[in-house]
Design a protein around this motif. Sequence first.
Motif, short mmCIF file in Angstrom:
data_model
loop_
_atom_site.label_atom_id
_atom_site.label_comp_id
_atom_site.label_asym_id
_atom_site.label_seq_id
_atom_site.Cartn_x
_atom_site.Cartn_y
_atom_site.Cartn_z
N SER A 48 1.05 -1.09 0.05
CA SER A 48 -0.03 0.01 0.09
C SER A 48 0.94 1.26 -0.07
O SER A 48 0.43 2.34 -0.44
N TYR A 49 2.15 1.12 0.62
CA TYR A 49 3.01 2.34 0.61
C TYR A 49 3.99 2.33 -0.69
O TYR A 49 4.51 3.41 -0.63
N GLY A 50 3.62 1.54 -1.59
CA GLY A 50 4.80 1.58 -2.64
C GLY A 50 4.54 2.76 -3.44
O GLY A 50 5.37 3.25 -4.06
N GLU A 51 3.31 3.28 -3.63
CA GLU A 51 3.10 4.49 -4.57
C GLU A 51 3.68 5.67 -3.97
O GLU A 51 4.35 6.31 -4.46
N THR A 52 3.89 5.76 -2.65
CA THR A 52 4.28 7.06 -2.04
C THR A 52 5.67 7.09 -2.11
O THR A 52 6.34 8.14 -2.86
N LEU A 53 6.53 5.67 -2.05
CA LEU A 53 7.98 5.72 -2.11
C LEU A 53 8.38 5.86 -3.75
O LEU A 53 9.50 6.33 -3.97
N HIS A 54 7.63 5.47 -4.61
CA HIS A 54 7.63 5.41 -6.03
C HIS A 54 7.80 6.94 -6.37
O HIS A 54 8.48 7.62 -7.08
N SER A 55 6.59 7.52 -5.87
CA SER A 55 6.45 9.03 -6.22
C SER A 55 7.69 9.87 -5.68
O SER A 55 8.27 10.64 -6.30
N VAL A 56 8.08 9.62 -4.49
CA VAL A 56 9.10 10.34 -3.72
C VAL A 56 10.28 10.01 -4.71
O VAL A 56 11.21 10.95 -4.93
N GLY A 57 10.46 8.78 -5.08
CA GLY A 57 11.72 8.56 -5.74
C GLY A 57 11.79 9.26 -7.16
O GLY A 57 12.86 9.56 -7.72
N ALA A 58 10.61 9.21 -7.74
CA ALA A 58 10.69 9.96 -9.02
C ALA A 58 11.24 11.34 -9.02
O ALA A 58 11.82 11.86 -9.83
N ARG A 59 10.58 12.23 -7.99
CA ARG A 59 10.97 13.49 -7.84
C ARG A 59 12.64 13.48 -7.50
O ARG A 59 13.25 14.28 -8.00
N VAL A 60 13.17 12.55 -6.85
CA VAL A 60 14.59 12.54 -6.45
C VAL A 60 15.36 12.22 -7.88
O VAL A 60 16.56 12.78 -8.07
N MET A 61 14.92 11.23 -8.54
CA MET A 61 15.47 10.89 -9.81
C MET A 61 15.46 11.94 -10.58
O MET A 61 16.51 12.43 -11.43
N TYR A 62 14.49 12.72 -10.89
CA TYR A 62 14.38 13.89 -11.73
C TYR A 62 15.33 14.92 -11.44
O TYR A 62 15.98 15.49 -11.98
N GLY A 63 15.32 15.40 -10.04
CA GLY A 63 16.11 16.17 -9.66
C GLY A 63 17.87 15.86 -9.70
O GLY A 63 18.67 16.71 -9.73
N ALA A 64 17.98 14.39 -9.56
CA ALA A 64 19.18 13.94 -9.81
C ALA A 64 19.84 14.14 -11.23
O ALA A 64 20.78 14.21 -11.56
N SER A 65 18.74 14.08 -12.49
CA SER A 65 18.83 14.25 -13.59
C SER A 65 19.18 15.69 -13.95
O SER A 65 20.42 15.94 -14.91
N MET A 66 18.68 16.63 -13.19
CA MET A 66 18.94 18.09 -13.16
C MET A 66 20.30 18.40 -12.77
O MET A 66 21.13 19.12 -13.23
N LEU A 67 20.61 17.62 -11.54
CA LEU A 67 21.83 17.95 -10.98
C LEU A 67 23.05 17.62 -12.05
O LEU A 67 24.05 18.20 -12.26
N TYR A 68 22.89 16.12 -12.56
CA TYR A 68 23.96 15.85 -13.64
C TYR A 68 24.16 16.61 -14.61
O TYR A 68 25.37 17.18 -15.18
N LEU A 69 22.84 17.43 -15.18
CA LEU A 69 23.34 18.29 -16.20
C LEU A 69 23.84 19.62 -15.82
O LEU A 69 24.83 20.11 -16.43
N LEU A 70 23.56 19.97 -14.47
CA LEU A 70 24.41 21.22 -14.06
C LEU A 70 25.88 20.85 -13.89
O LEU A 70 26.55 21.89 -14.13
N ALA A 71 26.13 19.78 -13.18
CA ALA A 71 27.51 19.33 -12.89
C ALA A 71 28.20 19.17 -14.68
O ALA A 71 29.37 19.67 -14.67
N ALA A 72 27.51 18.80 -15.49
CA ALA A 72 28.04 18.54 -16.72
C ALA A 72 28.46 19.79 -17.41
O ALA A 72 29.63 20.17 -18.00
N VAL A 73 27.46 21.12 -17.19
CA VAL A 73 27.56 22.20 -17.57
C VAL A 73 28.96 22.90 -17.00
O VAL A 73 29.82 23.53 -17.62
N LEU A 74 28.96 22.60 -15.72
CA LEU A 74 30.10 23.52 -14.93
C LEU A 74 31.35 22.72 -15.33
O LEU A 74 32.35 23.53 -15.13
N ALA A 75 31.39 21.52 -15.34
CA ALA A 75 32.73 20.87 -15.84
C ALA A 75 33.15 21.26 -17.16
O ALA A 75 34.39 21.38 -17.50
#
Length: 138
Positions: A48-75
């Motif tokens: 029953s709690y899997g949807e909440t964990l997956h939803s939170v993880g989606a936000r973290v994954m999207y944020g990690a992708s944005m961080l990767y783009l920022l790090a790549a541009v800075l490098a």
Amino acid sequence: MATTTARTAPAAPTARRRRPTLLQTSVALQTLAIFYQATTAGLLLSTSYGETLHSVGARVMYGASMLYLLAAVLAWRPGGGPARPVLYATGFLVLASAQVVLGVTHHPALHVPLGVLMFGLSLVDLVRALLAGRPDGR
């Protein structure tokens, strides 16, 4: 009385451990976040709690992708590094955007294979980033 001096072999060069760069760290975080998403996808189907964990993880994954783009541009721009990681990071952000849209609109037939593809590509990119940071270049 003659004194003999013992010859010692020259000291072996010590291998210095290099700290991971922001680019390497951000790719590792993205790969870990995508793996977390795969884990919570299974929980989504069975708890029953899997949807909440997956939803939170989606936000973290999207944020990690944005961080990767920022790090790549800075490098690349101020750091003088190659532009290729910027292209990889942009591609991952596009894939992450498609993944979010497919998940929100409940298209598992496309959402799941795209997630598997993203994990594989992120793992390959992580290995590439880690090997690129080695002193011997291999």
